[in-house]
Each structure stands twice: as structure tokens, then as C-alpha cells.
Design a protein around this motif. Structure first.
Motif, PDB file in Angstrom:
ATOM      1  N   VAL A 167       0.846  -1.199   0.000  1.00  0.00           N
ATOM      2  CA  VAL A 167       0.000   0.000   0.000  1.00  0.00           C
ATOM      3  C   VAL A 167       0.885   1.255   0.000  1.00  0.00           C
ATOM      4  N   LYS A 168       1.858   1.268   0.911  1.00  0.00           N
ATOM      5  CA  LYS A 168       2.761   2.424   1.009  1.00  0.00           C
ATOM      6  C   LYS A 168       3.446   2.683  -0.343  1.00  0.00           C
ATOM      7  N   SER A 169       3.963   1.629  -0.963  1.00  0.00           N
ATOM      8  CA  SER A 169       4.703   1.796  -2.223  1.00  0.00           C
ATOM      9  C   SER A 169       3.778   2.260  -3.338  1.00  0.00           C
ATOM     10  N   CYS A 170       2.555   1.725  -3.357  1.00  0.00           N
ATOM     11  CA  CYS A 170       1.569   2.145  -4.367  1.00  0.00           C
ATOM     12  C   CYS A 170       1.354   3.654  -4.280  1.00  0.00           C
ATOM     13  N   VAL A 171       1.143   4.162  -3.072  1.00  0.00           N
ATOM     14  CA  VAL A 171       0.866   5.593  -2.904  1.00  0.00           C
ATOM     15  C   VAL A 171       2.113   6.418  -3.262  1.00  0.00           C
ATOM     16  N   LEU A 172       3.289   5.946  -2.855  1.00  0.00           N
ATOM     17  CA  LEU A 172       4.525   6.690  -3.161  1.00  0.00           C
ATOM     18  C   LEU A 172       4.768   6.740  -4.676  1.00  0.00           C
ATOM     19  N   LEU A 173       4.513   5.629  -5.363  1.00  0.00           N
ATOM     20  CA  LEU A 173       4.716   5.615  -6.820  1.00  0.00           C
ATOM     21  C   LEU A 173       3.716   6.551  -7.497  1.00  0.00           C
ATOM     22  N   ALA A 174       2.473   6.553  -7.018  1.00  0.00           N
ATOM     23  CA  ALA A 174       1.494   7.508  -7.555  1.00  0.00           C
ATOM     24  C   ALA A 174       1.960   8.936  -7.265  1.00  0.00           C
ATOM     25  N   GLY A 175       2.590   9.120  -6.101  1.00  0.00           N
ATOM     26  CA  GLY A 175       3.083  10.438  -5.702  1.00  0.00           C
ATOM     27  C   GLY A 175       4.100  11.016  -6.673  1.00  0.00           C
ATOM     28  N   LEU A 176       4.753  10.173  -7.457  1.00  0.00           N
ATOM     29  CA  LEU A 176       5.698  10.664  -8.473  1.00  0.00           C
ATOM     30  C   LEU A 176       4.970  11.507  -9.510  1.00  0.00           C
ATOM     31  N   TYR A 177       3.666  11.236  -9.671  1.00  0.00           N
ATOM     32  CA  TYR A 177       2.867  11.885 -10.720  1.00  0.00           C
ATOM     33  C   TYR A 177       1.911  12.936 -10.155  1.00  0.00           C
ATOM     34  N   ALA A 178       2.144  13.363  -8.908  1.00  0.00           N
ATOM     35  CA  ALA A 178       1.192  14.272  -8.251  1.00  0.00           C
ATOM     36  C   ALA A 178       1.581  15.741  -8.458  1.00  0.00           C
ATOM     37  N   ASP A 179       0.667  16.638  -8.054  1.00  0.00           N
ATOM     38  CA  ASP A 179       0.913  18.080  -8.232  1.00  0.00           C
ATOM     39  C   ASP A 179       1.720  18.668  -7.084  1.00  0.00           C
ATOM     40  N   LYS A 180       1.763  17.936  -5.956  1.00  0.00           N
ATOM     41  CA  LYS A 180       2.593  18.395  -4.835  1.00  0.00           C
ATOM     42  C   LYS A 180       3.019  17.178  -4.028  1.00  0.00           C
ATOM     43  N   GLU A 181       3.684  17.387  -2.902  1.00  0.00           N
ATOM     44  CA  GLU A 181       4.229  16.227  -2.191  1.00  0.00           C
ATOM     45  C   GLU A 181       3.136  15.292  -1.682  1.00  0.00           C
ATOM     46  N   THR A 182       3.507  14.029  -1.557  1.00  0.00           N
ATOM     47  CA  THR A 182       2.597  12.996  -1.065  1.00  0.00           C
ATOM     48  C   THR A 182       3.271  12.334   0.112  1.00  0.00           C
ATOM     49  N   SER A 183       2.477  12.046   1.155  1.00  0.00           N
ATOM     50  CA  SER A 183       3.077  11.323   2.282  1.00  0.00           C
ATOM     51  C   SER A 183       2.145  10.207   2.742  1.00  0.00           C
ATOM     52  N   VAL A 184       2.760   9.189   3.336  1.00  0.00           N
ATOM     53  CA  VAL A 184       2.020   8.030   3.851  1.00  0.00           C
ATOM     54  C   VAL A 184       2.492   7.772   5.270  1.00  0.00           C
ATOM     55  N   THR A 185       1.523   7.603   6.166  1.00  0.00           N
ATOM     56  CA  THR A 185       1.855   7.183   7.532  1.00  0.00           C
ATOM     57  C   THR A 185       1.254   5.804   7.740  1.00  0.00           C
ATOM     58  N   GLU A 186       2.039   4.898   8.292  1.00  0.00           N
ATOM     59  CA  GLU A 186       1.490   3.570   8.589  1.00  0.00           C
ATOM     60  C   GLU A 186       1.623   3.290  10.084  1.00  0.00           C
ATOM     61  N   PRO A 187       0.809   2.371  10.598  1.00  0.00           N
ATOM     62  CA  PRO A 187       0.817   2.115  12.046  1.00  0.00           C
ATOM     63  C   PRO A 187       2.166   1.587  12.552  1.00  0.00           C
ATOM     64  N   TYR A 188       2.813   0.761  11.790  1.00  0.00           N
ATOM     65  CA  TYR A 188       4.172   0.285  12.087  1.00  0.00           C
ATOM     66  C   TYR A 188       4.959   0.365  10.783  1.00  0.00           C
ATOM     67  N   ILE A 189       6.281   0.406  10.892  1.00  0.00           N
ATOM     68  CA  ILE A 189       7.081   0.518   9.666  1.00  0.00           C
ATOM     69  C   ILE A 189       7.096  -0.825   8.927  1.00  0.00           C
ATOM     70  N   SER A 190       6.714  -0.784   7.660  1.00  0.00           N
ATOM     71  CA  SER A 190       6.806  -1.983   6.820  1.00  0.00           C
ATOM     72  C   SER A 190       8.102  -1.908   6.010  1.00  0.00           C
ATOM     73  N   ARG A 191       8.367  -2.955   5.241  1.00  0.00           N
ATOM     74  CA  ARG A 191       9.654  -3.005   4.504  1.00  0.00           C
ATOM     75  C   ARG A 191       9.868  -1.721   3.699  1.00  0.00           C
ATOM     76  N   ASP A 192      11.122  -1.253   3.669  1.00  0.00           N
ATOM     77  CA  ASP A 192      11.387   0.079   3.084  1.00  0.00           C
ATOM     78  C   ASP A 192      12.219  -0.007   1.795  1.00  0.00           C
ATOM     79  N   HIS A 193      12.093  -1.123   1.058  1.00  0.00           N
ATOM     80  CA  HIS A 193      12.892  -1.238  -0.173  1.00  0.00           C
ATOM     81  C   HIS A 193      12.530  -0.161  -1.200  1.00  0.00           C
ATOM     82  N   SER A 194      11.247   0.212  -1.273  1.00  0.00           N
ATOM     83  CA  SER A 194      10.862   1.241  -2.260  1.00  0.00           C
ATOM     84  C   SER A 194      11.555   2.555  -1.940  1.00  0.00           C
ATOM     85  N   GLU A 195      11.544   2.909  -0.642  1.00  0.00           N
ATOM     86  CA  GLU A 195      12.135   4.180  -0.243  1.00  0.00           C
ATOM     87  C   GLU A 195      13.638   4.193  -0.583  1.00  0.00           C
TER      88      GLU A 195
END
Ligand code: S3P
Length: 423
Positions: A167-195
């Protein structure tokens, strides 16, 4: 496929490349400028689905024995797919690619196998819709097939109800195409390979506690990606060496990213003898060799923030717990119900069939370990991690264990049975 008690596991094994990192290298390579060269790419069915999807959108991807070359077309260089995008069994492909498709100027349809068409996609439909994409579940059941009409997206802040890297990676990848910054908060940290990988390809991305923020429209440039061995695949060898008396096994080149290495801490708490040797960095990912010796194990509690760091290893950890002395409690693991199969129900069923004392709970299970396990005939339910976990149980239990439809291991580990048995 049938299993009996094996000899001690000795010597060395090198396990295949990391599935999560292999997917991401193809995806980021496809939307970058220039060539991305991937070594130790995992040629499992899931990652091959990712390659097939990007080829359908005009990306040239060359496969050689030693490397994969992805000739990227830039952030806006994908073409409308010539056909329905088929992700096969791969949840990572489905959810991450949807983030990219949401930002395109074309419409696409995405589907997959029976398992994919049962898995929840509302978790990505919700944030992508908030960003302005038009994403429809064609059967109106919140699952694939999905029809995605992309557009110029709005940057959002998304509070994800689940700790999910997909979910986090999906939103971050969509954020590449957004008009301004995008952020995602999750309850616990999941794997961070995308970041990590987005940063190395040139994105402006920052993490603070459980929130990741990405800036839109970066100049992404193709990179060399050396994929570390997959700790989720190493998990079966860790477990096998811990369970089979006399074993002393060196598992080489394993990714030990701290958002993925929960299995090591849990095994240590259970009394496992695991030495982490030759720690080094592969690109932005930490890697080591693991020396695992047969150990007497005891029960433990697995819960909370630790769960996302070992989510795919819970099936094999449940097997270990059944062989360990004392009680193991697994909590906060309701996500296991919506993986390639309902892993909670299947684990309780299969462990019971082998003679273990196990009770399923709403969000996990209680395993009273130490009873001798015996062989059984077990369905894989076409779930690679169920098949591999019970192959390990089968080589440690009394008598014969048969796993039906066992070749589903090709999803993440072609050659698994050879590596486990013909050593
Ligand atoms: C993955 C994330 C995890 C994991 C899956 C791979 C990824 O899923 O179970 O096998 O590559 O991002 P969730 O993000 O849904 O927990």
C-alpha cells in the motif's frame, strides 16, 4: 512431492534474489531514463509477471543469464498496454503497478489468477481515488480485475490503516505523478525497499518515524541494482538447519534489511544459534552470511511492530514453534488471512494434521510445542510459502509428508526442493 527425515544440513547454500527488490528494480527501471542493470534478479513467476506487464507498455527488457537490462522510457514514457495486464499470483505487482498506472494518461485493465482476484484491493483503491485516479473493481467486490483511468494526481497525506509495504509503495509511486508532495503514515514501519531504491534512482524522499514523504516529478535515472538474497527464502533453510540434528549451514548473501529481519530476533529468542557474518552493503541494502546450527528451541511471543518485519516468515516460524518446547503466541497477524491463501486457517489445519497442539485465534494462533510431529498429506493451496514451510516440517517429522501441488514454489523460489534435498 514427498518428504522424510533428512541428514544434517551441512556446507553452504546461496539462495535466489529478493522478490520485493527484484520487482521494484524492474518497475523503477521502466520509469527512469537510461538502462537499469539488475544482477541476481529473482526469476520466479511473480517477478516474470512484472517484466511481462512492463513489456506490454512498450518497455524493452532484455534477459541474459547473468543480468536483466531494463531500458527505461522516463516517468511519462509508458505506452497504453496492448492487452490486459496479467499479474499472475503477484500481489506486489498488482498493488505497485496500480500506483504507476494511476498517474498515466491512458486507461488500463489489470487482472491475475484466482488468488489475486480474491485479495483486497480496496486498500489501494481508496488512496488512489483520493489522489484523483479513477480505479474500479470490475466485479464491484473490492478485488481485481481493476480498471484504472489515470490522470494528473493530487498530492495527499494518507494514513494507512495497515502496515503494508504494498500500500505504502503504491501511494509513493502515484506520488511521483502528483501536483505536490505525497506522504504516507502507517501504524508500524513496513519493509522500506521502495524508499531506498527510489532515493538511489534520484527521487526526493524522506522518512520520519512511520511517515514517508515523496516529492513529485523527479528525474529518475537508471541504476545498477545488485539484488541481495531473499531473507524470506533463506527462512526455510534457517528453520531446516535449526530443526535437523547435527546441522551447521552457511547461508550466503542474505539481505538483512532491518525492516525484514524480524525472523532473526525471534529465532534468537527461541534459543537459536545463528551467527551473522561478513556484514556488508549491496547498494543501499545491508547483506550478510548466516551461519545456522541445530538448536534446542523454546516458545516465544510474536506481536505488534515485529509482525511486518517477518510477515512472510510467519508460516515457517509457526512450524518452528510446533517443534519448540513450550507455548508460542502469535498476535496482530490478521494480515495472514489475505495473503496468497488464508495462511492462518491453513497453518492451524496443517499443523494439527501433523499432530501439533495449535489453536487459531482472531489474529494469530497459540502453539503448544514439543509434541512429536508426524507426516501427513497436505494441500499447498497453491501458496508457495505454505508448500515450503511444510516441506521443512516434513524433513523434521516422523514418517512421510506429502505436499500436493508442490510446484507452486516456482512463484518465489524455482529450484527450492533441489536446494533443500540434494545438497
Ligand atoms: C511485499 C510486501 C508484503 C509481503 C509481500 C511482499 C512487498 O505484503 O507480504 O510478500 O514486496 O512490498 P504487504 O505489504 O501486503 O504486507
Amino acid at each position: 512431492m514427498k518428504f522424510r527425515k533428512t541428514e544434517a544440513l551441512k556446507g553452504e547454500v546461496t539462495i535466489p534474489g529478493d522478490k520485493s527488490i527484484s520487482h521494484r528494480a524492474v518497475m523503477l527501471g521502466a520509469i527512469s531514463r537510461g538502462t537499469t542493470r539488475i544482477t541476481n534478479f529473482l526469476r520466479g513467476a511473480d517477478c516474470l509477471s512484472t517484466i511481462a506487464c512492463f513489456r506490454k507498455m512498450g518497455i524493452s527488457i532484455e534477459e541474459f543469464p547473468e543480468e536483466i537490462l531494463v531500458h527505461g522510457n522516463g516517468l511519462h514514457g509508458l505506452h497504453a498496454p496492448t492487452d490486459i495486464l496479467d499479474v499472475g499470483n503477484s500481489g506486489t505487482t498488482a498493488r505497485l503497478i496500480s500506483g504507476i498506472l494511476a498517474g498515466q494518461s491512458f486507461e488500463s485493465t489489470l487482472t491475475g489468477d484466482a488468488s489475486i482476484c480474491r485479495r483486497p484491493m480496496k486498500r489501494i483503491i481508496t488512496p488512489l481515488s483520493m489522489m484523483g485516479a479513477d480505479v474500479k473493481s470490475l466485479r464491484e467486490n473490492g478485488c481485481a480485475p481493476l480498471a484504472i483511468r489515470g490522470s494528473r494526481l493530487q498530492g495527499i497525506h494518507y494514513e494507512s490503516p495497515v502496515a503494508s509495504a504494498q500500500v505504502k509503495s503504491c501511494v509513493l509511486l502515484a506520488g511521483l505523478y502528483a501536483d505536490k508532495e505525497t506522504s504516507v503514515t502507517e501504524p508500524y514501519i513496513s519493509r522500506d525497499h521502495s524508499e531506498r531504491m527510489l532515493a538511489s534512482f534520484g527521487a526526493d524522499i524522506k522518512t520520519e518515524n512511520c511517515t514517508v514523504t515523496i516529492q513529485p516529478e523527479p528525474k529518475l535515472t537508471g541504476q545498477d541494482v545488485a539484488v541481495p538474497g531473499d531473507i524470506s527464502s533463506a527462512a526455510y533453510f534457517i528453520a531446516a538447519a535449526l530443526l535437523v540434528p547435527g546441522s551447521e549451514l552457511l547461508i550466503k548473501n542474505v539481505g538483512i534489511n532491518p525492516t525484514r529481519d524480524g525472523i532473526l530476533g525471534v529465532c534468537r529468542r527461541m534459543g537459536a544459534d545463528i551467527a551473522i557474518l561478513n556484514k556488508r552493503e549491496h547498494g543501499r541494502e545491508p547483506v550478510a552470511d548466516l551461519l545456522v546450527r541445530h538448536s534446542a528451541l523454546k516458545g516465544t511471543v510474536i506481536e505488534g511492530a515485529e509482525i511486518p518485519t517477518l510477515i512472510d516468515e510467519l508460516p515457517v516460524l509457526a512450524v518452528l514453534a510446533a517443534f519448540a518446547e513450550g507455548r508460542t503466541v502469535i498476535r496482530d497477524a490478521q494480515e495472514l488471512k489475505v495473503k496468497e491463501s488464508n495462511r492462518l486457517d491453513i497453518l492451524v489445519h496443517h499443523l494439527s494434521a501433523m499432530g501439533a497442539d495449535v489453536t487459531g485465534t482472531e489474529d494469530g494462533m497459540i502453539i503448544r510445542g514439543g509434541r512429536p510431529l508426524h507426516g501427513a498429506v497436505l494441500e499447498s493451496h497453491l501458496d508457495h510459502r505454505i508448500a515450503m514451510s511444510f516441506a521443512v516440517a516434513g524433513i523434521a517429522a516422523k514418517g512421510e509428508t506429502e505436499i500436493l501441488q508442490a510446484d507452486c514454489v516456482d512463484i518465489s523460489y524455482p529450484g527450492f526442493y533441489r536446494d533443500l534435498l540434494e545438497r
